[in-house]
Design an enzyme around this catalytic site. Structure first.
Site, PDB file in Angstrom:
ATOM      1  N   GLY A  15       0.836  -1.208   0.000  1.00  0.00           N
ATOM      2  CA  GLY A  15       0.000   0.000   0.000  1.00  0.00           C
ATOM      3  C   GLY A  15       0.862   1.246   0.000  1.00  0.00           C
ATOM      4  O   GLY A  15       2.059   1.175  -0.298  1.00  0.00           O
ATOM      5  N   ASN A  16       0.281   2.381   0.301  1.00  0.00           N
ATOM      6  CA  ASN A  16       1.065   3.618   0.387  1.00  0.00           C
ATOM      7  C   ASN A  16       0.447   4.544   1.439  1.00  0.00           C
ATOM      8  O   ASN A  16      -0.585   4.220   2.034  1.00  0.00           O
ATOM      9  CB  ASN A  16       1.169   4.298  -0.990  1.00  0.00           C
ATOM     10  CG  ASN A  16      -0.180   4.671  -1.542  1.00  0.00           C
ATOM     11  OD1 ASN A  16      -0.873   5.511  -0.982  1.00  0.00           O
ATOM     12  ND2 ASN A  16      -0.590   4.049  -2.645  1.00  0.00           N
TER      13      ASN A  16
END
Ligand code: CTP
Length: 401
Positions: A210-211
């Protein structure tokens, strides 16, 4: 537009009250009849005599009017019903909170509760008050009552601080009301599709790639588009944020593939699409069915490219006004322009990671708006809610041109 209109102006106690003398002059010049209610604290900032002279009407402040030995009742119900438009400017945090909660301890508030006409409010306060969650809650509540906010602008404040909270200029307030009366809200017949947040690409049942995107920019865009009257579909990747608004349909997704499907099922019927999501560029080729055990000393995941949602929207574009974001670290303008062309966009919002306070994970942003005719508008560092106002205003100017 304002000729013959009966305007009830409520002035509350902030330094911007002095500007209402100009506001009253502009309204009168436009042919409106103006009656004014002044709260007690507002009369310390602007004189009732000045306002009465400019508006050619007595200025009202309390429920009773002592005049030449007789006592008259200032009937708030009559006043509320008299008005074609009620405008509260400047609107302080205190009065906005009272309006939002039905408090009725002065003539202005009693009249507000009695009025059936369109109601506008132009907030004015210091920057920290303007962004306080309780003030934001008041804005949202008032908008849910269909009251129309004329947002404050950014600039030097009476406290000496610099930021958002300055009351919109009288000329801008008058043009805002004129536009509203002639056309309704600028996006009232439009459907806006917005993507927000990160995407999570599963590795196994418990892990993902993810980020750090929080989704804030997309959520603020959704809120602003709804405030301008649009029906909004907000397709959001995992985010702790929420939005509750009659005009916003929040569709929660997890992965880029889910976001792709959700976006495409709404695109055809949309007039504007804004992709603000930080979509993962790659996903694991295979998702392990069981939790992966740490058996080996090194571990490789084979990644494959995700579909570019924005690119696919550009390919299928018909009537839609399509806007993307570009987060760049070098050759910012050229890269953003290249992206705009490659993805067949109408405009792109550029964030440079070289600007502190820009990009994701922050509550502020600094953007440059570039349209397909290479018109470039650079904005200063602002809160993401103020950036959303700028972006939507750039878009509405173009679609209504
Ligand atoms: N975008 C998208 N789907 C993807 C990737 C990006 O819709 N799979 C959208 C983003 O929402 C944003 C824009 O495309 O509006 C960003 O373009 P992109 O080419 O991904 O920019 P960067 O991530 O900055 O790309 P690069 O790493 O190539 O610079």
């Amino acid at each position: 537009m304002l000729s013959g209109k009966k305007i009830l102006l409520g002035i509350t106690g902030g330094i911007a009250a002095y500007k209402t003398t100009f506001l009253v002059r502009l309204l009168i010049k436009a042919g409106a009849t103006v009656k004014i209610i002044l709260t007690e604290s507002a009369s310390s900032f602007v004189s009732p005599l000045t306002l009465a002279t400019l508006s050619k009407n007595p200025v009202l402040s309390s429920f009773v009017l002592e005049d030449k030995g007789s006592t008259n009742w200032n009937n708030h119900v009559e006043l509320g019903l008299w008005a074609d438009v009620m405008l509260i400017a400047p609107a302080t945090a205190n009065t906005l909170s009272k309006m939002a909660n039905g408090t009725c301890d002065n003539l202005l508030l009693a009249t507000y509760l009695s009025a059936k006409c369109p109601i506008f409010f132009a907030p004015a306060m210091d920057l920290d008050m303007y962004k306080h969650p309780s003030t934001k809650e008041s804005f949202q509540k008032l908008e849910s009552f269909k009251n129309v906010m004329i947002p404050a602008t950014s600039g030097e404040l009476a406290s000496g601080l610099h930021g958002e909270g300055r009351m919109a200029e009288p000329e801008d307030i008058v043009s805002f009301i004129k536009q509203f009366l002639s056309e309704g809200l600028p996006l009232s017949d439009k459907k806006v599709l917005i993507t927000a947040g990160p995407t999570y690409e599963a590795i196994d049942p418990v892990r993902f790639i993810g980020n750090h995107s929080t989704g804030l920019m997309g959520y603020e865009l959704a809120r602003e588009a709804a405030r301008l009257g649009a029906k909004v579909v907000l397709v959001s990747g995992p985010s702790h944020l929420n939005i509750e608004h009659d005009f916003v349909d929040l569709v929660r997704v997890v992965s880029a593939d889910e976001m792709y499907d959700a976006v495409h099922s709404h695109y055809e019927s949309s007039d504007i699409a804004i992709c603000a999501a930080a979509v993962a560029d790659y996903k694991p080729e295979l998702i392990a069915e069981q939790k992966i055990k740490k058996t080996s000393s090194t571990f490789n995941i084979n990644l494959v490219k995700n579909k570019d949602i924005l690119y696919s929207l550009g390919e299928q574009k018909k009537h839609q006004f399509l806007v993307g974001f570009a987060l760049e670290t070098e050759n910012e303008l050229e890269n953003a322009k290249r992206k705009l062309k490659k993805k067949n966009l109408d405009a792109i919002v550029l964030n440079s990671l070289n600007d502190s306070g820009a990009g994701f994970g922050t509550s502020t942003n600094k953007i440059t708006f570039i349209d397909k005719n290479s018109k470039i508008t650079a904005f200063e560092l602002k809160s993401k809610s103020a950036v959303a106002v700028d972006i939507l205003s750039e878009i509405t100017n173009r679609i209504n041109a």
